[in-house]
Design a protein around this motif. Structure first.
Motif, PDB file in Angstrom:
ATOM      1  N   ASP A  93      -7.435  -3.482   9.179  1.00  0.00           N
ATOM      2  CA  ASP A  93      -7.474  -4.429   8.075  1.00  0.00           C
ATOM      3  C   ASP A  93      -8.820  -5.151   8.031  1.00  0.00           C
ATOM      4  O   ASP A  93      -9.473  -5.219   6.983  1.00  0.00           O
ATOM      5  N   ALA A  94      -9.265  -5.673   9.167  1.00  0.00           N
ATOM      6  CA  ALA A  94     -10.530  -6.404   9.222  1.00  0.00           C
ATOM      7  C   ALA A  94     -11.715  -5.494   8.961  1.00  0.00           C
ATOM      8  O   ALA A  94     -12.669  -5.868   8.259  1.00  0.00           O
ATOM      9  N   ALA A  95     -11.670  -4.274   9.495  1.00  0.00           N
ATOM     10  CA  ALA A  95     -12.783  -3.345   9.322  1.00  0.00           C
ATOM     11  C   ALA A  95     -12.957  -2.950   7.861  1.00  0.00           C
ATOM     12  O   ALA A  95     -14.091  -2.848   7.351  1.00  0.00           O
ATOM     13  N   LEU A  96     -11.855  -2.731   7.153  1.00  0.00           N
ATOM     14  CA  LEU A  96     -11.957  -2.373   5.737  1.00  0.00           C
ATOM     15  C   LEU A  96     -12.402  -3.569   4.900  1.00  0.00           C
ATOM     16  O   LEU A  96     -13.167  -3.405   3.933  1.00  0.00           O
ATOM     17  N   LYS A  97     -11.958  -4.757   5.238  1.00  0.00           N
ATOM     18  CA  LYS A  97     -12.401  -5.937   4.500  1.00  0.00           C
ATOM     19  C   LYS A  97     -13.918  -6.085   4.593  1.00  0.00           C
ATOM     20  O   LYS A  97     -14.574  -6.470   3.618  1.00  0.00           O
ATOM     21  N   ARG A  98     -14.501  -5.797   5.761  1.00  0.00           N
ATOM     22  CA  ARG A  98     -15.956  -5.893   5.910  1.00  0.00           C
ATOM     23  C   ARG A  98     -16.683  -4.850   5.064  1.00  0.00           C
ATOM     24  O   ARG A  98     -17.803  -5.086   4.614  1.00  0.00           O
ATOM     25  N   LEU A 157       1.731  -2.386  -3.736  1.00  0.00           N
ATOM     26  CA  LEU A 157       0.358  -2.444  -3.237  1.00  0.00           C
ATOM     27  C   LEU A 157      -0.547  -1.458  -3.974  1.00  0.00           C
ATOM     28  O   LEU A 157      -1.733  -1.730  -4.181  1.00  0.00           O
ATOM     29  N   ALA A 158       0.006  -0.328  -4.396  1.00  0.00           N
ATOM     30  CA  ALA A 158      -0.781   0.641  -5.155  1.00  0.00           C
ATOM     31  C   ALA A 158      -1.258   0.051  -6.476  1.00  0.00           C
ATOM     32  O   ALA A 158      -2.369   0.344  -6.945  1.00  0.00           O
ATOM     33  N   ARG A 159      -0.432  -0.791  -7.075  1.00  0.00           N
ATOM     34  CA  ARG A 159      -0.816  -1.420  -8.341  1.00  0.00           C
ATOM     35  C   ARG A 159      -1.864  -2.511  -8.140  1.00  0.00           C
ATOM     36  O   ARG A 159      -2.639  -2.809  -9.053  1.00  0.00           O
ATOM     37  N   GLN A 160      -1.906  -3.095  -6.951  1.00  0.00           N
ATOM     38  CA  GLN A 160      -2.843  -4.179  -6.686  1.00  0.00           C
ATOM     39  C   GLN A 160      -4.187  -3.703  -6.146  1.00  0.00           C
ATOM     40  O   GLN A 160      -5.205  -4.380  -6.324  1.00  0.00           O
ATOM     41  N   ALA A 161      -4.205  -2.555  -5.479  1.00  0.00           N
ATOM     42  CA  ALA A 161      -5.428  -2.081  -4.825  1.00  0.00           C
ATOM     43  C   ALA A 161      -6.507  -1.756  -5.852  1.00  0.00           C
ATOM     44  O   ALA A 161      -6.228  -1.260  -6.949  1.00  0.00           O
ATOM     45  N   ARG A 162      -7.751  -2.023  -5.467  1.00  0.00           N
ATOM     46  CA  ARG A 162      -8.888  -1.745  -6.350  1.00  0.00           C
ATOM     47  C   ARG A 162      -9.631  -0.471  -5.945  1.00  0.00           C
ATOM     48  O   ARG A 162     -10.085   0.275  -6.800  1.00  0.00           O
ATOM     49  N   HIS A 163      -9.790  -0.241  -4.665  1.00  0.00           N
ATOM     50  CA  HIS A 163     -10.540   0.933  -4.213  1.00  0.00           C
ATOM     51  C   HIS A 163      -9.687   2.191  -4.409  1.00  0.00           C
ATOM     52  O   HIS A 163      -8.509   2.203  -4.057  1.00  0.00           O
ATOM     53  N   PRO A 164     -10.263   3.265  -4.978  1.00  0.00           N
ATOM     54  CA  PRO A 164      -9.479   4.490  -5.226  1.00  0.00           C
ATOM     55  C   PRO A 164      -8.822   5.062  -3.974  1.00  0.00           C
ATOM     56  O   PRO A 164      -7.707   5.585  -4.047  1.00  0.00           O
ATOM     57  N   ALA A 165      -9.495   4.977  -2.825  1.00  0.00           N
ATOM     58  CA  ALA A 165      -8.912   5.523  -1.598  1.00  0.00           C
ATOM     59  C   ALA A 165      -7.681   4.734  -1.175  1.00  0.00           C
ATOM     60  O   ALA A 165      -6.683   5.306  -0.702  1.00  0.00           O
ATOM     61  N   LEU A 166      -7.728   3.415  -1.339  1.00  0.00           N
ATOM     62  CA  LEU A 166      -6.554   2.597  -1.032  1.00  0.00           C
ATOM     63  C   LEU A 166      -5.427   2.855  -2.028  1.00  0.00           C
ATOM     64  O   LEU A 166      -4.253   2.915  -1.654  1.00  0.00           O
ATOM     65  N   GLY A 169     -14.207  -4.798   1.011  1.00  0.00           N
ATOM     66  CA  GLY A 169     -13.700  -6.041   0.450  1.00  0.00           C
ATOM     67  C   GLY A 169     -12.204  -6.090   0.258  1.00  0.00           C
ATOM     68  O   GLY A 169     -11.686  -7.032  -0.353  1.00  0.00           O
ATOM     69  N   GLU A 170     -11.487  -5.096   0.789  1.00  0.00           N
ATOM     70  CA  GLU A 170     -10.029  -5.061   0.723  1.00  0.00           C
ATOM     71  C   GLU A 170      -9.477  -4.663   2.075  1.00  0.00           C
ATOM     72  O   GLU A 170     -10.016  -3.768   2.738  1.00  0.00           O
TER      73      GLU A 170
END
Length: 253
Positions: free
Chosen positions: A158-163, A33-42, A166-167
């Protein structure tokens, strides 16, 4: 501190079935998941990883977490408060606990106010999760989360971060409700028995689950208090039904 007395004679971990079938190698999954995540915090959250699945539960860094929300549907509702309580099997670190009020992006319904007591005026002055989610992820990083009904904390975050970015997010957790359901799966009472003998179906709600371990009653629906209540419940469940050396893979999902 854990407030319970006595111990159940059962010490071996229950046979793996039901919720245990979800057990997985979270260390490997977090690396992917670390390799797939785009946001630096994620990315940073996933890079912190997870303990190996064979780690004894008494060696696992844990973080009890609870949310209060505007409703029960993560797709339509939002988070209004978060409670965090760091812990291990041996100790609950209340001095390092955290409680945040948030301004939700969906309407705070009157029914919700009645349940958790958080008012419209309080959330109007509170920050959006946007201002706090990086700090939240930093607090969560490297821990196994402890929750009572993972369908709330996992789905709402999960839903709150997607809003907001976008992830979404996934994370390893120990669900005290699921553990309690596992322990009582053979204790369900038929409708006929309830009618004839007045017996009731076992409740898996947090207060009733705590009462079975002689834990004290706490007022419900405060995120920080409920996180503490969940932390104490897990300690009691392990003490009664498992062993301190039980591998975390037998408990997490």
């Amino acid at each position: 501190m854990v407030f319970y007395i006595g111990k159940h004679p059962l010490k071996a971990a229950p046979r793996r079935s039901g919720v245990e079938s979800e057990s997985q190698d979270w260390a490997t999954r977090m690396a992917a998941l670390a390799r797939q995540a785009r946001h630096p915090a994620l990315q940073a959250f996933y890079q912190a990883g997870a303990v190996p699945s064979d780690t004894a539960i008494d060696q696992v860094p844990l973080l009890a977490m609870d949310f209060e929300t505007t409703g029960i549907d993560a797709r339509r509702n939002d988070i209004v408060s978060i409670g965090l309580v760091p812990m291990t099997l041996q100790r609950i670190r209340l001095r390092h606990s955290q409680h945040w009020l948030l301004k939700p992006r969906t309407a705070l319904r009157d029914e919700s106010v009645v349940i958790h007591g958080i008012t419209h005026s309080e959330v109007a002055k509170a920050p959006d999760l946007n201002a706090l989610f990086i700090t939240l992820l930093e607090r969560m990083a490297g821990h196994v989360l402890v929750v009572h009904h993972r369908g709330i904390e996992r789905q709402f975050l999960d839903a709150a971060l997607k809003r907001r970015i976008g992830e979404g997010i996934v994370f390893p957790c120990i669900d005290t409700l699921a553990l309690e359901a596992r322990l009582h799966r053979h204790s369900s009472v038929s409708l006929a028995a309830r009618l004839l003998m007045g017996r009731k179906r076992i409740s898996l709600r947090l207060p009733e689950s705590r009462a079975r371990y002689n834990l004290p009653h706490y007022p419900a629906h405060n995120a920080l208090t409920d996180a503490l209540a969940c932390a104490e419940l897990l300690q009691a469940q392990i003490a009664w039904h498992y062993d301190a050396k039980t591998p975390v893979e037998a408990l997490w999902c």
